[in-house]
Design an enzyme around this catalytic site. Structure first.
Site, PDB file in Angstrom:
ATOM      1  N   CYS A  58       0.623  -0.764  -0.187  1.00  0.00           N
ATOM      2  CA  CYS A  58       0.314   0.287  -0.169  1.00  0.00           C
ATOM      3  C   CYS A  58       1.614   0.850  -0.273  1.00  0.00           C
ATOM      4  O   CYS A  58       1.678   1.356   1.033  1.00  0.00           O
ATOM      5  CB  CYS A  58      -0.588  -0.211   1.388  1.00  0.00           C
ATOM      6  SG  CYS A  58      -1.656   1.619   1.156  1.00  0.00           S
ATOM      7  N   GLU A  59       0.918   2.021  -1.225  1.00  0.00           N
ATOM      8  CA  GLU A  59       1.050   3.440  -1.399  1.00  0.00           C
ATOM      9  C   GLU A  59       1.621   4.575   0.351  1.00  0.00           C
ATOM     10  O   GLU A  59       1.925   5.096   0.163  1.00  0.00           O
ATOM     11  CB  GLU A  59       0.792   4.354  -2.452  1.00  0.00           C
ATOM     12  CG  GLU A  59       0.139   4.637  -2.732  1.00  0.00           C
ATOM     13  CD  GLU A  59       0.051   5.584  -3.917  1.00  0.00           C
ATOM     14  OE1 GLU A  59      -0.700   6.188  -4.441  1.00  0.00           O
ATOM     15  OE2 GLU A  59       1.007   4.941  -4.633  1.00  0.00           O
ATOM     16  N   HIS A  60      -0.286   4.099   1.116  1.00  0.00           N
ATOM     17  CA  HIS A  60       0.134   4.829   1.655  1.00  0.00           C
ATOM     18  C   HIS A  60       0.507   4.508   3.741  1.00  0.00           C
ATOM     19  O   HIS A  60       0.997   5.105   3.923  1.00  0.00           O
ATOM     20  CB  HIS A  60      -2.063   5.198   2.029  1.00  0.00           C
ATOM     21  CG  HIS A  60      -2.555   5.366   0.775  1.00  0.00           C
ATOM     22  ND1 HIS A  60      -4.101   5.069   0.358  1.00  0.00           N
ATOM     23  CD2 HIS A  60      -2.022   6.753  -0.091  1.00  0.00           C
ATOM     24  CE1 HIS A  60      -4.025   5.947  -0.642  1.00  0.00           C
ATOM     25  NE2 HIS A  60      -3.890   6.551  -1.394  1.00  0.00           N
ATOM     26  N   HIS A  61       0.471   3.480   3.350  1.00  0.00           N
ATOM     27  CA  HIS A  61       1.133   2.745   4.754  1.00  0.00           C
ATOM     28  C   HIS A  61       2.501   2.753   4.636  1.00  0.00           C
ATOM     29  O   HIS A  61       2.905   2.164   5.571  1.00  0.00           O
ATOM     30  CB  HIS A  61       0.105   2.038   5.836  1.00  0.00           C
ATOM     31  CG  HIS A  61      -0.934   3.157   5.881  1.00  0.00           C
ATOM     32  ND1 HIS A  61      -2.307   3.111   5.310  1.00  0.00           N
ATOM     33  CD2 HIS A  61      -1.339   4.245   6.734  1.00  0.00           C
ATOM     34  CE1 HIS A  61      -3.052   3.895   5.579  1.00  0.00           C
ATOM     35  NE2 HIS A  61      -1.893   4.480   6.329  1.00  0.00           N
ATOM     36  N   GLN A  89      -4.702  -0.509  -4.994  1.00  0.00           N
ATOM     37  CA  GLN A  89      -5.366  -1.555  -5.466  1.00  0.00           C
ATOM     38  C   GLN A  89      -6.466  -1.859  -6.934  1.00  0.00           C
ATOM     39  O   GLN A  89      -6.050  -1.739  -7.981  1.00  0.00           O
ATOM     40  CB  GLN A  89      -6.818  -2.316  -4.807  1.00  0.00           C
ATOM     41  CG  GLN A  89      -7.427  -3.026  -5.232  1.00  0.00           C
ATOM     42  CD  GLN A  89      -8.303  -4.593  -4.511  1.00  0.00           C
ATOM     43  OE1 GLN A  89      -7.568  -4.460  -3.565  1.00  0.00           O
ATOM     44  NE2 GLN A  89      -9.064  -5.339  -4.974  1.00  0.00           N
ATOM     45  N   HIS A 110      -6.032  -5.846   2.696  1.00  0.00           N
ATOM     46  CA  HIS A 110      -5.235  -5.416   2.921  1.00  0.00           C
ATOM     47  C   HIS A 110      -4.772  -5.125   4.847  1.00  0.00           C
ATOM     48  O   HIS A 110      -5.437  -4.798   5.592  1.00  0.00           O
ATOM     49  CB  HIS A 110      -6.135  -3.264   3.073  1.00  0.00           C
ATOM     50  CG  HIS A 110      -6.259  -3.744   1.405  1.00  0.00           C
ATOM     51  ND1 HIS A 110      -5.514  -2.788   0.625  1.00  0.00           N
ATOM     52  CD2 HIS A 110      -7.155  -4.011   0.457  1.00  0.00           C
ATOM     53  CE1 HIS A 110      -5.941  -2.626  -1.087  1.00  0.00           C
ATOM     54  NE2 HIS A 110      -6.878  -3.372  -0.380  1.00  0.00           N
ATOM     55  N   CYS A 154      -3.501  -2.607   6.031  1.00  0.00           N
ATOM     56  CA  CYS A 154      -3.438  -0.906   6.784  1.00  0.00           C
ATOM     57  C   CYS A 154      -4.785  -1.713   7.275  1.00  0.00           C
ATOM     58  O   CYS A 154      -5.237  -0.549   8.531  1.00  0.00           O
ATOM     59  CB  CYS A 154      -3.770  -0.377   5.997  1.00  0.00           C
ATOM     60  SG  CYS A 154      -4.160  -0.181   4.045  1.00  0.00           S
TER      61      CYS A 154
END
Length: 189
Positions: A78-81, A120, A148, A150
């Protein structure tokens, strides 16, 4: 892997461990920065690839009906976390002008797109677009389902929750019956 700065990743990992209060010199952590840098180089290897390259070689076959490869396993970050998400992709397409791809190329495309900091939704649309662009089929339908970390490890903390995304191109954009046919095939064991 040629554009990956392993030493810089090692230093960053050391800094994170120190920032959370760990002793980077204790036995269990001595080689962790090196291991993490090698892992990141592998996990983000898709950044050096163009997923369309897997469709540069095509076969010509007198087949212009559904081709479906389902349950293609993948994992991504995940590019956010920067925590993993993993699941499976299902790819369906209807060839045009007899142009078909080797079946393994569909899985390789998914892997290439997934091996980078990612969302995704982007995996789903990038795979569909690559197939549309390179094979010019009558239609493509990609469904991705994933769990996910996250959502499992932090925040909501709901292990087992799955996210499903889809991308429809060509005939699948407007034909509900054809999309339903694919979904029924995917649900078959």
């Amino acid at each position: 892997m040629s554009n990956v700065d392993l030493k810089k990743i090692e230093e960053a990992v050391k800094m994170i461990l120190e920032a959370v209060g760990e002793d980077v010199n204790r036995e269990g952590l001595l080689d962790t920065p090196k291991r993490v840098s090698k892992m990141y180089a592998e996990m983000f290897s898709g950044l050096q690839e163009d997923p369309r390259e897997y469709f540069s070689t095509v076969f010509h076959e007198d087949h212009e009906e559904l081709v479906l490869v389902k349950d293609i396993p993948f994992y991504s970050m995940c590019e956010h976390h920067l925590v993993p998400f993993y699941g499976k992709a299902h790819i369906a397409y209807v060839p045009s002008d007899g142009k078909v791809a080797g079946l393994s190329k569909l899985g390789r495309c998914v892997e290439s797109v997934a091996r980078r900091p990612q969302l995704q939704e982007r995996i789903t649309s990038t795979v569909a677009d690559a197939i549309m662009e390179m094979l010019n089929p009558k239609g493509v339908y990609v469904i991705v389902e994933a769990e996910h970390m996250c959502m499992t490890m932090r925040g909501l903390k709901k292990p087992g929750a799955k996210t499903v995304t889809s991308a429809a191109r060509g005939i699948y954009e407007t034909d509900d019956v054809k999309r339903s046919e694919i979904i029924s095939f995917i649900q078959m064991s």
